[in-house]
Design a protein around this motif. Structure first.
Motif, PDB file in Angstrom:
ATOM      1  N   SER A  93       0.832  -1.213   0.000  1.00 15.94           N
ATOM      2  CA  SER A  93       0.000   0.000   0.000  1.00 15.94           C
ATOM      3  C   SER A  93       0.865   1.262   0.000  1.00 15.94           C
ATOM      4  O   SER A  93       0.552   2.238  -0.697  1.00 15.94           O
ATOM      5  N   LEU A  94       1.961   1.230   0.760  1.00 16.27           N
ATOM      6  CA  LEU A  94       2.855   2.391   0.792  1.00 16.27           C
ATOM      7  C   LEU A  94       3.563   2.584  -0.547  1.00 16.27           C
ATOM      8  O   LEU A  94       3.820   3.718  -0.963  1.00 16.27           O
ATOM      9  N   ILE A  95       3.879   1.469  -1.204  1.00 15.24           N
ATOM     10  CA  ILE A  95       4.476   1.561  -2.544  1.00 15.24           C
ATOM     11  C   ILE A  95       3.517   2.283  -3.482  1.00 15.24           C
ATOM     12  O   ILE A  95       3.922   3.141  -4.276  1.00 15.24           O
ATOM     13  N   PHE A  96       2.233   1.950  -3.404  1.00 14.48           N
ATOM     14  CA  PHE A  96       1.244   2.597  -4.267  1.00 14.48           C
ATOM     15  C   PHE A  96       1.152   4.085  -3.977  1.00 14.48           C
ATOM     16  O   PHE A  96       0.975   4.896  -4.894  1.00 14.48           O
ATOM     17  N   GLY A  98       3.623   5.957  -3.006  1.00 16.91           N
ATOM     18  CA  GLY A  98       4.799   6.532  -3.643  1.00 16.91           C
ATOM     19  C   GLY A  98       4.663   6.623  -5.143  1.00 16.91           C
ATOM     20  O   GLY A  98       5.049   7.632  -5.748  1.00 16.91           O
ATOM     21  N   VAL A  99       4.095   5.579  -5.764  1.00 12.71           N
ATOM     22  CA  VAL A  99       3.883   5.594  -7.218  1.00 12.71           C
ATOM     23  C   VAL A  99       2.948   6.736  -7.593  1.00 12.71           C
ATOM     24  O   VAL A  99       3.178   7.452  -8.572  1.00 12.71           O
ATOM     25  N   GLY A 100       1.889   6.919  -6.810  1.00 15.32           N
ATOM     26  CA  GLY A 100       0.952   8.010  -7.085  1.00 15.32           C
ATOM     27  C   GLY A 100       1.606   9.369  -6.984  1.00 15.32           C
ATOM     28  O   GLY A 100       1.352  10.262  -7.805  1.00 15.32           O
ATOM     29  N   ALA A 101       2.485   9.524  -5.983  1.00 12.57           N
ATOM     30  CA  ALA A 101       3.160  10.807  -5.794  1.00 12.57           C
ATOM     31  C   ALA A 101       4.194  11.084  -6.875  1.00 12.57           C
ATOM     32  O   ALA A 101       4.518  12.242  -7.151  1.00 12.57           O
ATOM     33  N   MET A 102       4.693  10.039  -7.516  1.00 10.80           N
ATOM     34  CA  MET A 102       5.720  10.190  -8.548  1.00 10.80           C
ATOM     35  C   MET A 102       5.147  10.353  -9.953  1.00 10.80           C
ATOM     36  O   MET A 102       5.849  10.791 -10.857  1.00 10.80           O
ATOM     37  N   THR A 103       3.888   9.976 -10.135  1.00  3.09           N
ATOM     38  CA  THR A 103       3.349   9.811 -11.488  1.00  3.09           C
ATOM     39  C   THR A 103       2.406  10.941 -11.886  1.00  3.09           C
ATOM     40  O   THR A 103       1.547  11.356 -11.106  1.00  3.09           O
ATOM     41  N   ASP A 104       2.578  11.396 -13.117  1.00  4.36           N
ATOM     42  CA  ASP A 104       1.676  12.393 -13.702  1.00  4.36           C
ATOM     43  C   ASP A 104       0.524  11.667 -14.377  1.00  4.36           C
ATOM     44  O   ASP A 104       0.728  10.917 -15.334  1.00  4.36           O
ATOM     45  N   PHE A 105      -0.687  11.866 -13.869  1.00  5.09           N
ATOM     46  CA  PHE A 105      -1.864  11.226 -14.449  1.00  5.09           C
ATOM     47  C   PHE A 105      -2.430  12.018 -15.623  1.00  5.09           C
ATOM     48  O   PHE A 105      -3.434  11.628 -16.209  1.00  5.09           O
ATOM     49  N   GLY A 106      -1.774  13.119 -15.963  1.00  5.58           N
ATOM     50  CA  GLY A 106      -2.258  14.000 -17.028  1.00  5.58           C
ATOM     51  C   GLY A 106      -2.508  13.292 -18.350  1.00  5.58           C
ATOM     52  O   GLY A 106      -3.559  13.506 -18.978  1.00  5.58           O
ATOM     53  N   PRO A 107      -1.579  12.425 -18.829  1.00  7.01           N
ATOM     54  CA  PRO A 107      -1.815  11.743 -20.111  1.00  7.01           C
ATOM     55  C   PRO A 107      -3.081  10.896 -20.120  1.00  7.01           C
ATOM     56  O   PRO A 107      -3.764  10.804 -21.138  1.00  7.01           O
ATOM     57  N   LEU A 108      -3.407  10.287 -18.989  1.00 11.07           N
ATOM     58  CA  LEU A 108      -4.634   9.493 -18.908  1.00 11.07           C
ATOM     59  C   LEU A 108      -5.867  10.390 -18.912  1.00 11.07           C
ATOM     60  O   LEU A 108      -6.873  10.085 -19.562  1.00 11.07           O
ATOM     61  N   GLY A 238      -6.810   3.627  -3.045  1.00 10.24           N
ATOM     62  CA  GLY A 238      -6.851   4.785  -2.150  1.00 10.24           C
ATOM     63  C   GLY A 238      -5.486   5.392  -1.926  1.00 10.24           C
ATOM     64  O   GLY A 238      -5.308   6.613  -1.995  1.00 10.24           O
ATOM     65  N   MET A 239      -4.480   4.546  -1.660  1.00  9.76           N
ATOM     66  CA  MET A 239      -3.127   5.061  -1.430  1.00  9.76           C
ATOM     67  C   MET A 239      -2.522   5.626  -2.715  1.00  9.76           C
ATOM     68  O   MET A 239      -1.804   6.633  -2.688  1.00  9.76           O
TER      69      MET A 239
END
Length: 383
Positions: A93-96, A98-108, A238-239
């Motif tokens: 869950s913590l990995i997720f 971190g992935v969310g904080a690192m990733t730009d969802f703009g293209p999606l 959620g994370m």
């Protein structure tokens, strides 16, 4: 003299050389191979270095994974405590986050059709599920194994723990993370086999700008919609969305930086070494493990192929506006799969830039794999 001989004998008995089996030497060799791939070939070293070193440690000193129950003094091995955080679904869950904080969802957000490519790539998961049942696994074990097809280590660990398949958690986690790291090797041959040179050269239109309001609302809306339908996905989705909200809100930069850097790297170290430490020779060198590794590879290959094939369909429907290569990024190995789409496209035409377009299906794949895990949990009545 007897004292010296007894002392030397005791010291000799305590060395690893006396206690190692042929299986331990095999796994140590595998650990060296992974270290070579990570350091020399630079195949996702952030994953492979801790995994391979955990593999090395447990096969030299098995007690480093000694459980509290099996301990004579009530104290478990160091990596056993790390591993408990995997079983309790804390680290995935913590990995997720971190992935969310690192990733730009703009293209999606800019190209919602990317969700379709991410969904298509989940075909490998469901295909592998039925294949696992055919190969003799029970339904819960088959579900846990099939998630490897998403090339998503955290979700694989999360689902195996939730479904009570801790017996297979080690092989599942190692297979999932290994395939994540080996995306640059596994995916290109499949992508090239299913596409023509002309298709790989297709240049896609520049994505529209995405407003800050859209980026803020997206994680909130996705959380509400997905978690209302499948509440069991809340720990992962959620994370993931919380980390992204940290990033996009602009008001908690310290939290975004911590989640995407310090916390993320700490979790990767703990999770990677503990996953690697599940590969003791006694636990790993089994026919069942071979089946899991093979099923995982088939699932990943099927997912990649399904994404590319659906990309070809979208290419036809849109009159050649979609490069099918971005469909391969529908697996949830972020951002490795998107980089591979870019690399294969650039090989066909060095002026072709597909990375941002591929990030849409890539992010959709992360969400899709979490939803697939939630679906299995709902089917089996697990909360």
């Amino acid at each position: 003299m007897d004292y010296i001989m007894t002392t030397m004998g005791n010291l000799l008995q305590q060395t690893a050389f006396v206690n190692l089996t042929w299986g331990n030497f095999v796994m140590i060799g595998v650990a060296f191979l992974f270290l070579y791939l990570a350091i020399k070939k630079e195949f996702e070293p952030l994953l492979l270095v801790p995994i391979s070193f955990g593999m090395l440690l447990v096969n030299i000193y098995p007690d480093i994974m000694l459980s509290i129950e099996d301990s004579s003094n009530g104290i478990g091995g160091l990596l056993h405590y790390f591993y408990l955080l995997d079983e309790w679904s804390i680290l995935p869950s913590l990995i997720f986050m971190g992935v969310g904080a690192m990733t730009d969802f703009g293209p999606l957000i800019a190209n919602p059709k990317s969700f379709l490519l991410g969904a298509a790539a989940q075909f490998g998961i469901y295909g592998a599920y039925f294949m696992a049942i055919f190969m003799g696994f029970n339904d819960k074990a088959a579900a846990a194994i099939s998630i490897i097809g998403g090339a998503d280590g955290p979700t694989s660990i999360f689902l195996a723990g939730k479904l009570g398949q801790t017996e297979f958690l080690g092989p599942i986690a190692v297979a999932a993370y290994s395939y994540m790291a080996l995306v640059p090797i596994i995916q290109p041959p499949i992508m090239k086999a299913l596409t023509t040179e002309e298709e790989r050269k297709i240049k896609m239109e520049q994505l529209r700008p995405v407003s800050k309001l859209e980026k803020i609302l997206f994680p909130i809306i996705v959380t509400v919609v997905v978690c209302m339908i499948l509440p069991t996905t809340a720990p992962l989705v959620g994370m993931l969305m919380l980390g992204n909200l940290f990033r996009e809100s602009g008001v908690v930069k310290q939290l975004a930086e911590t989640a995407s850097n310090a916390l993320m790297y700490i979790v990767v170290i703990v999770l990677g070494t503990s996953v690697g430490a599940t590969t003791s020779a006694e636990a790993f060198l089994k026919v069942t493990t071979i089946k899991i590794v093979v099923l995982g590879l088939i699932a990943f290959a099927l997912g990649t192929a399904a994404g590319v094939i659906f990309g070809k369909i979208m290419c036809k429907v849109t009159g050649g506006k979609v490069n099918p290569l971005i469909g391969s990024a529908g697996v949830s190995a972020v951002p490795m799969a998107a980089r591979v789409s870019q690399k294969v496209g650039a090989e066909a035409d060095p002026t072709n830039f597909l990375l941002m377009h591929a990030m849409g299906p890539n992010v959709a794949g992360v969400i899709g794999t979490a939803v697939a895990a939630g679906t299995f949990m709902a089917i089996f009545g697990v909360k």
